[in-house]
Design a protein around this motif. Structure first.
Motif, PDB file in Angstrom:
ATOM      1  N   ALA A  31       0.824  -1.208   0.000  1.00 26.40           N
ATOM      2  CA  ALA A  31       0.000   0.000   0.000  1.00 26.40           C
ATOM      3  C   ALA A  31       0.858   1.258   0.000  1.00 26.40           C
ATOM      4  O   ALA A  31       0.536   2.240  -0.683  1.00 26.40           O
ATOM      5  N   GLU A  32       1.954   1.244   0.761  1.00 24.93           N
ATOM      6  CA  GLU A  32       2.821   2.424   0.816  1.00 24.93           C
ATOM      7  C   GLU A  32       3.451   2.716  -0.542  1.00 24.93           C
ATOM      8  O   GLU A  32       3.650   3.880  -0.906  1.00 24.93           O
ATOM      9  N   ALA A  33       3.772   1.668  -1.300  1.00 23.12           N
ATOM     10  CA  ALA A  33       4.335   1.870  -2.637  1.00 23.12           C
ATOM     11  C   ALA A  33       3.319   2.518  -3.573  1.00 23.12           C
ATOM     12  O   ALA A  33       3.682   3.305  -4.456  1.00 23.12           O
ATOM     13  N   ILE A  34       2.032   2.197  -3.389  1.00 22.61           N
ATOM     14  CA  ILE A  34       0.985   2.851  -4.182  1.00 22.61           C
ATOM     15  C   ILE A  34       0.991   4.349  -3.921  1.00 22.61           C
ATOM     16  O   ILE A  34       0.853   5.166  -4.847  1.00 22.61           O
TER      17      ILE A  34
ATOM     18  N   THR B 178       4.423  18.710   0.261  1.00 24.95           N
ATOM     19  CA  THR B 178       4.679  18.241   1.629  1.00 24.95           C
ATOM     20  C   THR B 178       4.256  16.785   1.793  1.00 24.95           C
ATOM     21  O   THR B 178       4.964  15.975   2.408  1.00 24.95           O
ATOM     22  N   TYR B 179       3.113  16.443   1.236  1.00 26.96           N
ATOM     23  CA  TYR B 179       2.597  15.072   1.352  1.00 26.96           C
ATOM     24  C   TYR B 179       3.513  14.072   0.647  1.00 26.96           C
ATOM     25  O   TYR B 179       3.785  12.984   1.167  1.00 26.96           O
ATOM     26  N   PHE B 180       3.990  14.442  -0.538  1.00 25.93           N
ATOM     27  CA  PHE B 180       4.888  13.543  -1.266  1.00 25.93           C
ATOM     28  C   PHE B 180       6.194  13.349  -0.497  1.00 25.93           C
ATOM     29  O   PHE B 180       6.696  12.220  -0.377  1.00 25.93           O
ATOM     30  N   THR B 181       6.736  14.438   0.030  1.00 27.47           N
ATOM     31  CA  THR B 181       7.976  14.327   0.809  1.00 27.47           C
ATOM     32  C   THR B 181       7.765  13.458   2.045  1.00 27.47           C
ATOM     33  O   THR B 181       8.576  12.578   2.353  1.00 27.47           O
ATOM     34  N   GLY B 182       6.664  13.700   2.761  1.00 29.37           N
ATOM     35  CA  GLY B 182       6.382  12.908   3.956  1.00 29.37           C
ATOM     36  C   GLY B 182       6.135  11.447   3.636  1.00 29.37           C
ATOM     37  O   GLY B 182       6.608  10.550   4.357  1.00 29.37           O
ATOM     38  N   SER B 183       5.406  11.169   2.559  1.00 30.64           N
ATOM     39  CA  SER B 183       5.121   9.778   2.186  1.00 30.64           C
ATOM     40  C   SER B 183       6.389   9.049   1.767  1.00 30.64           C
ATOM     41  O   SER B 183       6.586   7.871   2.101  1.00 30.64           O
ATOM     42  N   LEU B 184       7.253   9.740   1.020  1.00 31.82           N
ATOM     43  CA  LEU B 184       8.515   9.129   0.602  1.00 31.82           C
ATOM     44  C   LEU B 184       9.402   8.842   1.813  1.00 31.82           C
ATOM     45  O   LEU B 184      10.024   7.772   1.906  1.00 31.82           O
ATOM     46  N   LEU B 185       9.437   9.778   2.748  1.00 29.23           N
ATOM     47  CA  LEU B 185      10.224   9.581   3.966  1.00 29.23           C
ATOM     48  C   LEU B 185       9.641   8.455   4.809  1.00 29.23           C
ATOM     49  O   LEU B 185      10.381   7.612   5.346  1.00 29.23           O
TER      50      LEU B 185
END
Length: 645
Positions: free
Chosen positions: A102-105, A149-156
């Motif tokens: 799910a996180e990869a999605i 911000t969301y993309f950075t946080g999700s990638l981290l």
């Protein structure tokens, strides 16, 4: 210790094999995805050369398939946020095999979804203007900050949870190339499986789990505000924020279930992804389906009950008019049918024991299809119903949006890019967390029945679904060209261009371009088509073809906001009687007018409004502080420097 000794059981060997071994099917899949992406790049290059005129987008309907894709991809990104964050916070013990899927999605969908608005802009070079000249009152700036911000946080978040597994790959991957070896060494952050490192990493992951959930909710709320902050019928609603969030979670769970089924089938991960996981996510999906159905009823019941003049055109178009088939198909296929399927599968023991995988996967496919079409129904019908009275006398073709092959090609390429990123993630990193599943095995005994073997009927069912999805993504175009008659004795022609600027009674700037077609003796030629185009940064922007009048003049009148000086080309392609002619001249479209901003206003003004800026910047600013704290202080400094007892 070599790799064979490190792997504890057969299922870990199966998972390891999915990373280290590639078959011809894998390379064929990559070839298909790359081919689709290259075709989309060609379509987009056509758009760059000729402008948005090659799409179905016009002034009256400026958003269409592109923004539909944007909202859809941002929506399914909630798969990782929901399944990983909520299940971690609630301590669900069955989550380990599905969280990374799910996180990869989330990572892949945010990467693709974030690029789509740039494609929709038509002029990607102007993206910098949002950063340089953007105002905090603008919804576009909210989206830029929120999604970034969301993309950075999700990638981290995705990275930190994967650090122990990356360290395993660094130490035990057989014969890694230079790229893999360097990548694993950098991403492992010096992790060496020390107890102190585990403790610090768990703390960082726990903090990120708490922060990422409200961040995800805020982002899709901000996306909803792109529509809800307007006064257009169908969008002027206070429930759009929670409505979009529920819809995003709804489609995100469906995307996660579909990914689980595909990887379970492709890599033989039945020993990890069991019917238990489909059942539990099925319950969650059914719950969100019912909530989403409630929002659907609430959305249209309120506007249908009041039936104001502005809303009446939209409601009739949706319920009984030109968008009725699409609207009712969404309700039937995307909401009602999945509810019935999930209710039967989960409610009847006989069906639950035998068809839980097939049932939840089929319902998820219907939901994803309905979710995309639903976004289209939200966007296009509203824009196709004129809001201002002056717009209602426009020609039908100006407000009747029809996507072109360019938009569909870019859409297919976006889907292919998402699948390519997801495929590469699963080939570079374990798609099921090794360290979390080991931890779960050590902390508790097995509480659920062992998964039954994957039946042939199940395989056939999921194969059929995947084939259907691939067929839906295939798009072919064909074109026919009329044969030109042989030009026997054409006469020579000349074209001259002139232009003039004026302002009409409504203070609207008008640029009139005139091309005069004549023979060498100066005699004008009537009833001849002349094609106009403007030289822009990325190629030519076609303005259309116009017939010359009795004076040999072909006129094009521009009422858009084109400013500055441009090279304009007028072309006559020639016919049986006259030779082709072409000329280029510099046309001045006028100077930029002074900005006309209201004297007062909370959201619109020349200076940032503190009532908007402070809460917005405080929330997203605090998210960035947490990111730096987790990655910088906890992981890079403390974890790398800690020593074992």
């Amino acid at each position: 210790m070599d790799t064979a000794d490190f792997l504890r059981n057969e299922r870990e060997r199966i998972l390891w094999k999915s990373i280290t071994e590639n078959t011809w099917r894998y390379y064929l899949w990559l070839g298909l995805l790359i081919s689709a992406i290259l075709w989309g790049v060609y379509a987009y290059s056509t758009q760059l050369r000729h402008g948005l005129i090659v799409t179905g987008l016009r002034d009256q309907v400026p958003w269409g398939v592109y923004i539909t894709n944007f909202v859809f991809f941002i929506g399914i990104s909630h798969a990782g946020t929901l399944i990983s964050s909520i299940l971690r916070l609630t301590g669900a013990g069955w989550r380990q095999p599905v969280t990374r899927l799910a996180e990869a999605i989330t990572v892949a969908s945010l990467f693709v979804g974030g690029l789509i608005p740039i494609i929709d802009m038509g002029r990607p070079d102007r993206l910098a203007n949002i950063i340089i000249h953007g105002r905090i009152q603008s919804n576009l700036v909210w989206d830029l900050i929120g999604i970034g911000t969301y993309f950075t946080g999700s990638l981290l978040f995705f990275w930190l949870l994967m650090v122990p597994d990356v360290a395993i790959l660094r130490d035990y991957f057989p014969n890694p190339g230079k790229v893999r070896k360097w990548l694993y060494s950098v991403l492992a952050l010096g992790f060496s499986n020390k107890p102190e490192q585990h403790k610090i990493l768990e703390k960082a992951n726990h903090v990120m789990t708490i922060v990422i959930l409200p961040l995800a909710v805020s982002v899709h709320t901000v996306v909803a505000w792109l529509f809800a902050m307007s006064l257009r019928p169908g969008w002027n609603s206070s429930i759009f924020g929670p409505y979009f969030v529920v819809g995003a979670i709804f489609s995100g769970i469906a995307a996660a279930i579909l990914a689980m089924a595909v990887y379970r089938w492709c890599y033989g991960l039945q020993c990890y992804i069991e019917p238990l996981h489909f059942r539990n996510l099925g319950y969650l999906l059914l719950t969100m389906t019912l909530i989403y159905m409630y929002f659907n009823v609430n959305e249209y019941l309120t506007i249908g009950y009041k039936m104001t003049e502005a809303d009446s055109h939209l409601v009739r178009d949706l319920f009984t008019g030109r968008f009725s088939r699409m609207f009712w198909s969404v309700q039937a296929i995307g909401v009602i049918m999945p509810t019935l399927i999930l209710g039967l599968i989960l409610g009847i023991k006989f069906l639950r024991e035998r068809f839980i995988v097939q049932g939840t996967v089929f319902a998820s496919v219907l939901i994803l299809f309905g979710a995309w079409v639903k976004r289209y129904v939200i966007i296009v019908p509203t824009l196709s119903n004129p809001f201002l009275p002056t717009e209602r006398g426009l020609p039908l073709e100006w407000i009747n949006y029809q996507p072109t092959w360019v938009e569909w090609s870019v859409t297919v390429a976006a889907i292919a890019a998402f699948l390519l990123i997801y495929t590469l993630i699963s080939k570079f990193f374990p798609i099921v967390s090794i360290w979390e599943t080991r931890e779960a095995e050590a902390n508790s005994s097995v509480t659920e029945e062992k998964s039954s073997s994957w039946k042939i009927a199940n395989c056939k069912s999921i194969k059929s679904i995947i084939i259907i999805l691939l067929m839906l993504n295939i798009f072919g175009t064909s074109s026919l060209e009329a044969a030109k008659a042989e030009n026997l004795a054409p006469k020579q022609t000349n074209i001259n261009i002139s232009s003039k600027n004026s302002v009409n009674a409504s203070s609207e700037s008008i640029t009139e371009i005139i091309a005069v077609l004549s023979n060498p003796q100066g005699v004008t030629i009537p009833d001849i088509p002349v094609k106009f185009s403007v030289k822009v940064q990325f190629g030519e922007l076609t303005l259309g073809s116009f017939l010359t009048n009795d004076k040999g003049e072909a006129k094009v009148i521009l009422r858009d906001r084109r400013l500055g000086k441009y090279l304009l080309t007028a072309v006559f392609k020639g016919d049986d009687d006259y030779m082709p002619a072409e000329t280029t001249a510099e046309v001045d479209f006028g100077n930029r007018p002074a900005p006309a901003l209201p004297v007062e206003g909370v959201l619109i003004g020349s200076k940032p409004a503190l009532v908007v800026a402070l809460p917005f910047l405080a929330f997203y600013g605090s998210c960035w502080v947490v990111f730096f704290y987790c990655l910088g202080w906890l992981v890079i400094i403390k974890m790398r420097n800690c020593k074992s007892d």
